[in-house]
Design a protein around this motif. Structure first.
Motif, PDB file in Angstrom:
ATOM      1  N   LEU A 160       0.852  -1.187   0.000  1.00  0.00           N
ATOM      2  CA  LEU A 160       0.000   0.000   0.000  1.00  0.00           C
ATOM      3  C   LEU A 160       0.887   1.236   0.000  1.00  0.00           C
ATOM      4  O   LEU A 160       1.809   1.351   0.812  1.00  0.00           O
ATOM      5  N   GLU A 161       0.627   2.145  -0.913  1.00  0.00           N
ATOM      6  CA  GLU A 161       1.368   3.399  -0.978  1.00  0.00           C
ATOM      7  C   GLU A 161       0.389   4.562  -1.101  1.00  0.00           C
ATOM      8  O   GLU A 161      -0.558   4.495  -1.883  1.00  0.00           O
ATOM      9  N   VAL A 162       0.656   5.600  -0.316  1.00  0.00           N
ATOM     10  CA  VAL A 162      -0.132   6.824  -0.389  1.00  0.00           C
ATOM     11  C   VAL A 162       0.852   7.974  -0.558  1.00  0.00           C
ATOM     12  O   VAL A 162       1.811   8.092   0.204  1.00  0.00           O
ATOM     13  N   TYR A 163       0.627   8.800  -1.564  1.00  0.00           N
ATOM     14  CA  TYR A 163       1.567   9.887  -1.828  1.00  0.00           C
ATOM     15  C   TYR A 163       0.901  11.007  -2.610  1.00  0.00           C
ATOM     16  O   TYR A 163      -0.193  10.834  -3.177  1.00  0.00           O
ATOM     17  N   LEU A 164       1.572  12.152  -2.616  1.00  0.00           N
ATOM     18  CA  LEU A 164       1.152  13.282  -3.433  1.00  0.00           C
ATOM     19  C   LEU A 164       1.990  13.284  -4.705  1.00  0.00           C
ATOM     20  O   LEU A 164       3.207  13.095  -4.660  1.00  0.00           O
ATOM     21  N   LEU A 165       1.332  13.505  -5.819  1.00  0.00           N
ATOM     22  CA  LEU A 165       2.007  13.598  -7.103  1.00  0.00           C
ATOM     23  C   LEU A 165       1.923  15.040  -7.581  1.00  0.00           C
ATOM     24  O   LEU A 165       0.832  15.576  -7.784  1.00  0.00           O
ATOM     25  N   GLY A 166       3.103  15.681  -7.717  1.00  0.00           N
ATOM     26  CA  GLY A 166       3.144  17.084  -8.104  1.00  0.00           C
ATOM     27  C   GLY A 166       3.010  17.282  -9.599  1.00  0.00           C
ATOM     28  O   GLY A 166       3.125  16.342 -10.384  1.00  0.00           O
ATOM     29  N   PRO A 167       2.774  18.518 -10.015  1.00  0.00           N
ATOM     30  CA  PRO A 167       2.623  18.810 -11.445  1.00  0.00           C
ATOM     31  C   PRO A 167       3.881  18.511 -12.245  1.00  0.00           C
ATOM     32  O   PRO A 167       3.812  18.316 -13.455  1.00  0.00           O
ATOM     33  N   TYR A 190       5.613  12.841  -3.182  1.00  0.00           N
ATOM     34  CA  TYR A 190       5.826  13.176  -1.780  1.00  0.00           C
ATOM     35  C   TYR A 190       5.065  12.154  -0.936  1.00  0.00           C
ATOM     36  O   TYR A 190       3.830  12.136  -0.951  1.00  0.00           O
ATOM     37  N   PRO A 191       5.777  11.284  -0.210  1.00  0.00           N
ATOM     38  CA  PRO A 191       5.098  10.223   0.541  1.00  0.00           C
ATOM     39  C   PRO A 191       4.248  10.770   1.683  1.00  0.00           C
ATOM     40  O   PRO A 191       4.588  11.772   2.315  1.00  0.00           O
ATOM     41  N   VAL A 192       3.161  10.083   1.941  1.00  0.00           N
ATOM     42  CA  VAL A 192       2.268  10.389   3.060  1.00  0.00           C
ATOM     43  C   VAL A 192       2.481   9.317   4.126  1.00  0.00           C
ATOM     44  O   VAL A 192       2.493   8.119   3.806  1.00  0.00           O
ATOM     45  N   PRO A 193       2.678   9.694   5.397  1.00  0.00           N
ATOM     46  CA  PRO A 193       2.888   8.689   6.448  1.00  0.00           C
ATOM     47  C   PRO A 193       1.733   7.697   6.515  1.00  0.00           C
ATOM     48  O   PRO A 193       0.585   8.019   6.207  1.00  0.00           O
ATOM     49  N   GLU A 194       2.048   6.474   6.958  1.00  0.00           N
ATOM     50  CA  GLU A 194       1.025   5.435   7.014  1.00  0.00           C
ATOM     51  C   GLU A 194       0.001   5.720   8.098  1.00  0.00           C
ATOM     52  O   GLU A 194       0.210   6.542   8.990  1.00  0.00           O
ATOM     53  N   ASP A 195      -1.118   5.053   7.985  1.00  0.00           N
ATOM     54  CA  ASP A 195      -2.205   5.137   8.959  1.00  0.00           C
ATOM     55  C   ASP A 195      -1.674   4.708  10.333  1.00  0.00           C
ATOM     56  O   ASP A 195      -1.148   3.608  10.498  1.00  0.00           O
ATOM     57  N   LYS A 196      -1.812   5.602  11.337  1.00  0.00           N
ATOM     58  CA  LYS A 196      -1.330   5.309  12.688  1.00  0.00           C
ATOM     59  C   LYS A 196      -2.419   4.728  13.585  1.00  0.00           C
ATOM     60  O   LYS A 196      -2.159   4.358  14.732  1.00  0.00           O
ATOM     61  N   ILE A 197      -3.642   4.664  13.063  1.00  0.00           N
ATOM     62  CA  ILE A 197      -4.769   4.210  13.886  1.00  0.00           C
ATOM     63  C   ILE A 197      -5.120   2.756  13.592  1.00  0.00           C
ATOM     64  O   ILE A 197      -5.337   1.959  14.504  1.00  0.00           O
ATOM     65  N   HIS A 198      -5.164   2.402  12.303  1.00  0.00           N
ATOM     66  CA  HIS A 198      -5.568   1.064  11.901  1.00  0.00           C
ATOM     67  C   HIS A 198      -4.364   0.286  11.361  1.00  0.00           C
ATOM     68  O   HIS A 198      -3.358   0.870  10.988  1.00  0.00           O
ATOM     69  N   GLU A 199      -4.483  -1.030  11.332  1.00  0.00           N
ATOM     70  CA  GLU A 199      -3.459  -1.852  10.702  1.00  0.00           C
ATOM     71  C   GLU A 199      -3.301  -1.392   9.256  1.00  0.00           C
ATOM     72  O   GLU A 199      -4.261  -1.414   8.478  1.00  0.00           O
ATOM     73  N   VAL A 226      -2.629  10.159  -4.454  1.00  0.00           N
ATOM     74  CA  VAL A 226      -2.650   8.822  -5.062  1.00  0.00           C
ATOM     75  C   VAL A 226      -2.611   7.761  -3.967  1.00  0.00           C
ATOM     76  O   VAL A 226      -1.774   7.817  -3.066  1.00  0.00           O
ATOM     77  N   VAL A 227      -3.525   6.801  -4.067  1.00  0.00           N
ATOM     78  CA  VAL A 227      -3.518   5.628  -3.186  1.00  0.00           C
ATOM     79  C   VAL A 227      -3.378   4.403  -4.084  1.00  0.00           C
ATOM     80  O   VAL A 227      -4.221   4.173  -4.962  1.00  0.00           O
ATOM     81  N   GLU A 228      -2.316   3.622  -3.896  1.00  0.00           N
ATOM     82  CA  GLU A 228      -2.078   2.402  -4.665  1.00  0.00           C
ATOM     83  C   GLU A 228      -2.155   1.206  -3.722  1.00  0.00           C
ATOM     84  O   GLU A 228      -1.542   1.222  -2.651  1.00  0.00           O
ATOM     85  N   ALA A 229      -2.893   0.189  -4.137  1.00  0.00           N
ATOM     86  CA  ALA A 229      -3.008  -1.030  -3.326  1.00  0.00           C
ATOM     87  C   ALA A 229      -2.809  -2.246  -4.217  1.00  0.00           C
ATOM     88  O   ALA A 229      -3.354  -2.308  -5.328  1.00  0.00           O
ATOM     89  N   GLN A 230      -2.035  -3.216  -3.728  1.00  0.00           N
ATOM     90  CA  GLN A 230      -1.800  -4.451  -4.468  1.00  0.00           C
ATOM     91  C   GLN A 230      -1.903  -5.629  -3.522  1.00  0.00           C
ATOM     92  O   GLN A 230      -1.322  -5.606  -2.427  1.00  0.00           O
ATOM     93  N   ASN A 275      -3.067  -8.384  -8.041  1.00  0.00           N
ATOM     94  CA  ASN A 275      -4.136  -7.461  -8.391  1.00  0.00           C
ATOM     95  C   ASN A 275      -3.796  -6.079  -7.845  1.00  0.00           C
ATOM     96  O   ASN A 275      -3.469  -5.937  -6.657  1.00  0.00           O
ATOM     97  N   ARG A 276      -3.869  -5.075  -8.679  1.00  0.00           N
ATOM     98  CA  ARG A 276      -3.459  -3.736  -8.266  1.00  0.00           C
ATOM     99  C   ARG A 276      -4.495  -2.710  -8.696  1.00  0.00           C
ATOM    100  O   ARG A 276      -5.011  -2.765  -9.818  1.00  0.00           O
ATOM    101  N   VAL A 277      -4.803  -1.785  -7.783  1.00  0.00           N
ATOM    102  CA  VAL A 277      -5.744  -0.709  -8.092  1.00  0.00           C
ATOM    103  C   VAL A 277      -5.140   0.616  -7.647  1.00  0.00           C
ATOM    104  O   VAL A 277      -4.279   0.672  -6.761  1.00  0.00           O
ATOM    105  N   VAL A 278      -5.605   1.675  -8.266  1.00  0.00           N
ATOM    106  CA  VAL A 278      -5.157   3.029  -7.942  1.00  0.00           C
ATOM    107  C   VAL A 278      -6.382   3.920  -7.831  1.00  0.00           C
ATOM    108  O   VAL A 278      -7.278   3.872  -8.684  1.00  0.00           O
ATOM    109  N   ALA A 279      -6.436   4.727  -6.771  1.00  0.00           N
ATOM    110  CA  ALA A 279      -7.498   5.732  -6.612  1.00  0.00           C
ATOM    111  C   ALA A 279      -6.828   7.089  -6.448  1.00  0.00           C
ATOM    112  O   ALA A 279      -5.748   7.200  -5.856  1.00  0.00           O
ATOM    113  N   THR A 280      -7.459   8.127  -6.980  1.00  0.00           N
ATOM    114  CA  THR A 280      -6.870   9.465  -6.916  1.00  0.00           C
ATOM    115  C   THR A 280      -7.897  10.507  -6.513  1.00  0.00           C
ATOM    116  O   THR A 280      -9.101  10.323  -6.684  1.00  0.00           O
ATOM    117  N   ASP A 281      -7.395  11.588  -5.964  1.00  0.00           N
ATOM    118  CA  ASP A 281      -8.202  12.760  -5.643  1.00  0.00           C
ATOM    119  C   ASP A 281      -7.288  13.977  -5.781  1.00  0.00           C
ATOM    120  O   ASP A 281      -6.107  13.834  -6.113  1.00  0.00           O
TER     121      ASP A 281
END
Length: 408
Positions: free
Chosen positions: A167-174, A179-188, A218-222, A227-233
């Protein structure tokens, strides 16, 4: 399973000795028959394409291209196939494995006919469930990482439909920078269910945040089978930077070295925004006079997280039960500061220097006759940026009464 005979040692055809083994796989990450190995030899430089064509059921004829026009020099090659094509497990079924090789010259131009080999492969019990990323939300949409207490953090939340292996969560610049986003500190972090990431742009650690601009979250999960998916906002960064403020005159001036009860001690100093982002501040304005029985709450100016103020304190400050810097002032007068026309918040702008002065009327004798007084620069509920500046001892005494002044 060999599907192409060994070539004569003197002919070296474009494609030969092709095998697909095992001929049946169950790609579900249980460690048993999860992959098949496709082996082939190339006798001349060629472009190789490997395709899986469904041969059974209603989907017969559907094709999945695994490798397309991959340049191969002469030699032996192995491809480990786990059932995943273009980040998705292909359906259970029977497939024709088609390997095609087209000889080419150094410039990639064909020099002969395409040679084709085929084999059969069965896929069953495959893990075809995708690791969906549901309800991705970014809040707030405009992020101002400058530790002023307003929109300093962004929350990235979503739901994973299944456990994942990566699992990777990051910001993608123009500019393509990530830029990596720290992992979830609340849930596994990689478990199915809800996930929340708290992102401050690194400012809390004193690092510069990503440059202002428009970003893709960007959120990437494999999963374990591939099987790999990507979601963006989207997210916009504004006014990002590390706030830096300094007392620019460390020889803080106190107006006296001795007072009697009822008199007022005054101080004067200057403060400069030495950073590249505005810093938020709030009242009361310079020139305000406190008594030793008051604090900032009596001036209707309680602590505001992330705001900067100048404070005054002294030894033996027992009236306020150990509250540090109970007397605080705004960094500059209202007419010197930038005031946001919408929020009314006040800001000391980058490079700006202001004079801060104020007074404290002494109504109670402290435990010590000559306590030290000092000022400090406070980033409220964050840190004391500069502490005990201008340490000055001031004698405090009770006024002499008429009786005490008479001589016997």
């Amino acid at each position: 399973m060999s599907v192409w005979g060994t070539a004569c040692a003197f002919t070296r055809p474009v494609l030969y000795d092709v095998t697909v083994a095992p001929a049946e796989i169950t790609p579900n990450a249980d460690g048993d028959n999860d992959v098949t190995v496709i082996t082939y030899h190339i006798g001349k430089t060629a472009l190789v394409t490997i395709t899986f064509e469904r041969t059974d059921g209603e989907s017969a004829g559907e094709r999945y291209v695994w490798r397309e026009n991959a340049l191969r020099s002469p030699g032996r090659y192995e491809g480990w196939f786990s059932g995943v094509v273009n980040d998705r497990m292909i359906p259970n079924g029977t497939y024709r494995v088609i390997i095609e090789a087209t000889p080419v010259d150094r410039d990639g131009r064909p020099t002969g006919d395409t040679v084709r080999a085929e084999a059969s492969l069965v896929i069953r019990d495959a893990d075809t469930q995708m690791p969906e990323i549901l309800n991705l939300d970014v809040s707030p949409r405009v992020f101002t990482p400058n530790r002023d207490g307003i929109d300093d953090r962004v929350t990235i939340s979503y739901w994973l439909a299944k456990d994942v292996d990566r699992l990777e969560v990051y910001l993608l610049g123009p500019d393509g920078e990530t830029y990596p986003v720290p992992e979830d500190k609340i849930h596994e972090p990689k478990a199915a269910g809800p996930h929340i990431h708290d992102y401050d742009g690194g400012v809390d650690l004193g690092a510069e945040p990503p440059p202002d601009g428009e970003y893709t979250v960007v959120v990437e999960a494999q999963d374990r089978v591939g099987n790999r998916v990507v979601a963006t906002d989207t997210l916009r960064i504004e006014q990002g930077g590390v706030p830096r403020v300094a007392i620019t005159r460390h020889d803080v001036i106190f107006n006296t070295d001795a007072v009697v009860l009822g008199e007022t001690i005054f101080f004067t100093t200057t403060v400069t925004n030495i950073g590249n982002v505005p810093v938020r501040t709030h009242g009361p304005e310079p020139g305000t006079i406190y008594t030793t029985r008051e604090n900032y709450n009596n001036k209707n100016e309680p602590i505001s997280d992330g705001s900067f103020r100048l404070g005054l304190d002294f030894e033996g400050n027992l009236t306020h039960n150990g509250r540090a810097y109970p007397f605080r002032w705004q960094l500059g007068r209202d007419d010197e500061l930038y005031i946001d026309p919408i929020t009314g918040e006040k800001y000391l702008m980058p490079g700006q220097t202001v004079t801060v002065w104020g007074g404290l009327t002494i109504l109670d004798l402290p435990p010590r006759e000559e306590p030290a007084f000092w000022i400090g620069l406070i980033h409220e509920n964050v840190e004391v940026v500069e502490n005990r500046i201008g340490n000055t001892y001031i004698r405090i005494s009770a006024p002499i009464t008429e009786t005490e002044s008479q001589t016997p």
